[in-house]
Scaffold this motif. Structure first.
Motif, short mmCIF file in Angstrom:
data_model
loop_
_atom_site.label_atom_id
_atom_site.label_comp_id
_atom_site.label_asym_id
_atom_site.label_seq_id
_atom_site.Cartn_x
_atom_site.Cartn_y
_atom_site.Cartn_z
N LEU A 29 53.14 -2.88 5.20
CA LEU A 29 52.26 -1.72 5.38
C LEU A 29 51.92 -1.62 6.86
N PHE A 30 52.14 -0.44 7.44
CA PHE A 30 51.87 -0.29 8.86
C PHE A 30 51.55 1.17 9.18
N TRP A 31 51.08 1.39 10.41
CA TRP A 31 50.73 2.73 10.89
C TRP A 31 51.77 3.21 11.89
N LYS A 32 52.00 4.51 11.89
CA LYS A 32 52.85 5.16 12.88
C LYS A 32 52.07 6.25 13.60
N LYS A 33 52.41 6.47 14.87
CA LYS A 33 51.85 7.57 15.64
C LYS A 33 52.99 8.35 16.27
N ASP A 34 53.08 9.62 15.91
CA ASP A 34 54.17 10.48 16.40
C ASP A 34 55.53 9.84 16.12
N GLY A 35 55.67 9.23 14.94
CA GLY A 35 56.94 8.66 14.52
C GLY A 35 57.23 7.26 15.02
N GLN A 36 56.33 6.68 15.83
CA GLN A 36 56.55 5.35 16.38
C GLN A 36 55.55 4.37 15.78
N LYS A 37 56.02 3.17 15.45
CA LYS A 37 55.15 2.16 14.87
C LYS A 37 54.07 1.76 15.86
N ASP A 62 41.49 8.53 19.48
CA ASP A 62 41.84 9.91 19.17
C ASP A 62 42.55 9.96 17.82
N LEU A 63 41.80 10.31 16.78
CA LEU A 63 42.39 10.39 15.44
C LEU A 63 42.97 11.77 15.16
N SER A 64 42.96 12.63 16.17
CA SER A 64 43.56 13.95 15.97
C SER A 64 45.07 13.91 16.17
N ALA A 65 45.57 12.78 16.70
CA ALA A 65 47.01 12.64 16.87
C ALA A 65 47.69 12.54 15.50
N ARG A 66 49.00 12.63 15.51
CA ARG A 66 49.76 12.62 14.25
C ARG A 66 50.00 11.18 13.81
N TYR A 67 49.05 10.65 13.06
CA TYR A 67 49.18 9.31 12.50
C TYR A 67 49.64 9.41 11.06
N GLU A 68 50.34 8.36 10.62
CA GLU A 68 50.72 8.27 9.21
C GLU A 68 50.82 6.82 8.81
N CYS A 69 50.45 6.54 7.57
CA CYS A 69 50.54 5.19 7.01
C CYS A 69 51.85 5.07 6.26
N VAL A 70 52.56 3.97 6.50
CA VAL A 70 53.89 3.78 5.91
C VAL A 70 53.89 2.51 5.08
N PHE A 71 54.40 2.61 3.86
CA PHE A 71 54.49 1.46 2.95
C PHE A 71 55.94 1.27 2.56
N GLN A 72 56.43 0.02 2.71
CA GLN A 72 57.79 -0.33 2.32
C GLN A 72 57.74 -1.44 1.29
N ILE A 107 57.15 5.05 1.48
CA ILE A 107 56.04 5.89 1.00
C ILE A 107 55.16 6.18 2.20
N VAL A 108 55.03 7.47 2.53
CA VAL A 108 54.34 7.87 3.75
C VAL A 108 53.14 8.75 3.39
N VAL A 109 51.98 8.41 3.97
CA VAL A 109 50.77 9.20 3.77
C VAL A 109 50.25 9.64 5.14
N PRO A 110 50.35 10.92 5.49
CA PRO A 110 49.83 11.40 6.78
C PRO A 110 48.31 11.29 6.82
N LEU A 111 47.78 11.02 8.00
CA LEU A 111 46.34 10.97 8.19
C LEU A 111 45.80 12.39 8.20
N ASP A 112 45.22 12.79 7.09
CA ASP A 112 44.67 14.13 6.91
C ASP A 112 43.20 13.98 6.54
N HIS A 113 42.32 14.53 7.38
CA HIS A 113 40.89 14.36 7.14
C HIS A 113 40.43 15.04 5.85
N ARG A 114 41.26 15.93 5.31
CA ARG A 114 40.89 16.58 4.06
C ARG A 114 41.02 15.63 2.87
#
Length: 355
Positions: free
Chosen positions: A233-241, A269-279, A287-294
């Motif tokens: 389980l890890f985080w990515k920002k703009d496609g990079q780990k 800055d949490l407005s950047a394109r972050y996503e959580c990735v699970f392998q 399995i990818v979950v984008p960081l969406d404040h909604r």
């Protein structure tokens, strides 16, 4: 504090290196002896196969019991398994108590909260046939002594452990452990893996949630309910780990034989394109979950939702009450004008269902 440190140490030790490999199996025993910890047994032993708890024994209940139904199949190969292993647990309880008291004396400690823990196990690669083993002891959250199964010698991590090291390096003690880790333990591991094959080879996808306590708190990606244990389980920002500002917790077992893990993201800055990735081992797609404040669950959002529900709960009865008052006022008004009977007939026609 010492107890938490000690349990954390063995949570770390019990997590074998993360290898996405379905043919690698483990059988391990975690034994804990403790003193003066309220509502905690003085002796606790739990066995795990591939990280899944399979048996449990504690001094408070005195019961030796299976944690998975398929563990009972072992009696087809070994009819006396339960009676013998319960006897071993009871006997080892006394041995561990003696070791615990000895270590207390070595550290000149006679009272207070203390813990003594043993982690013992073996591994088997069912593809190559390679086997390995380990045996570690710790006292009050720190390594005390370990068995080196490559050179068959004891490694003392504290000066107080040197006495134990010299005593345990007698030939008959070393031979006992050689037989156990090269024959007995792997044989039981293979039997358990065979008996629990359907359970141990299944794949269960996780539920992923994004959590945040406060607006300034780290964002937690929490994955739970997955199997097997081998997962990343890890985080990515703009496609990079992302490594900086990310803290990953140990993988922990759930009560149903699945696992859970969390990764915390602390970023300015949490407005950047972050996503959580699970392998997950055996699953080709991430399995990818984008960081969406909604969809981000937070205490503030939960409290706001509770306030909204409370306001709605008050508003609906109030609206009903207003309508009731209007109806009563209309009835009184019509009645005074001599139109009460017609009004009741109208209400009956609209609100009383046909039989």
């Amino acid at each position: 504090m010492k107890t938490r440190m000690f349990l954390h140490l063995f949570a770390f030790l019990s997590c074998s290196p993360l290898v996405i490999n379905a043919v690698f199996h483990t059988l391990e025993f975690i034994i804990t002896a403790s003193s003066q910890i309220p509502n905690f047994p003085e002796y606790l032993s739990v066995a795990y196969v591939d990280g899944v708890p399979i048996t449990h024994y504690d001094s408070m209940s005195g019961k030796f019991s299976p944690k998975q139904d398929w563990v009972n199949k072992i009696t087809t190969q070994d009819p006396h398994y339960w009676r013998r292993d319960k006897g071993i647990c009871i006997g080892y309880q006394q041995v561990t108590k003696n070791d615990f008291e000895t270590v207390n004396e070595l550290f000149n400690q006679s009272g207070g909260v203390h813990t003594f823990q043993v982690m013992s196990g073996c591994s088997w690669d069912d593809e190559t046939g390679e086997i390995d083993g380990w045996r570690h002891y710790a006292y009050d959250g720190e390594n005390f002594i370990s068995l080196d199964l490559k050179q068959w010698r004891w490694l003392a991590f504290k000066p107080q452990a040197l006495v134990t090291k010299h005593k345990w390096e007698e030939q008959f003690v070393i031979q006992f452990y050689k037989d156990y880790y090269t024959q007995t333990c792997p044989e039981y591991l293979k039997a358990h893996v065979s008996n629990g094959k359907d359970f141990l080879t299944r794949t269960v996808l996780p539920r992923l949630s994004l959590l945040q306590k406060r607006s300034w708190s780290p964002v937690t990606c929490h994955a739970t309910g997955f199997y097997p244990r081998d997962a990343i389980l890890f985080w990515k920002k703009d496609g990079q780990k992302v490594s900086k500002g990310v803290e990953r917790e140990d993988t922990l077992p759930n009560h149903d034989g699945t696992f859970q893990v969390a990764a915390h993201l602390r970023a300015a800055d949490l407005s950047a394109r972050y996503e959580c990735v699970f392998q997950l081992a055996g699953v080709p797609d991430d399995i990818v979950v984008p960081l969406d404040h909604r969809v981000l669950l937070s205490n503030e959002r939960i409290q706001a939702e509770e306030r909204r529900k409370m306001a709605l709960a008050v508003a609906v009865p109030l609206a009903v009450l207003v309508v009731a008052v209007v109806i009563v006022a209309a009835i009184v008004y019509k009645w005074r004008k001599g139109e009460g009977r017609l009004l009741f007939q109208s209400l009956a026609t609209n609100f009383i269902p046909d039989k």
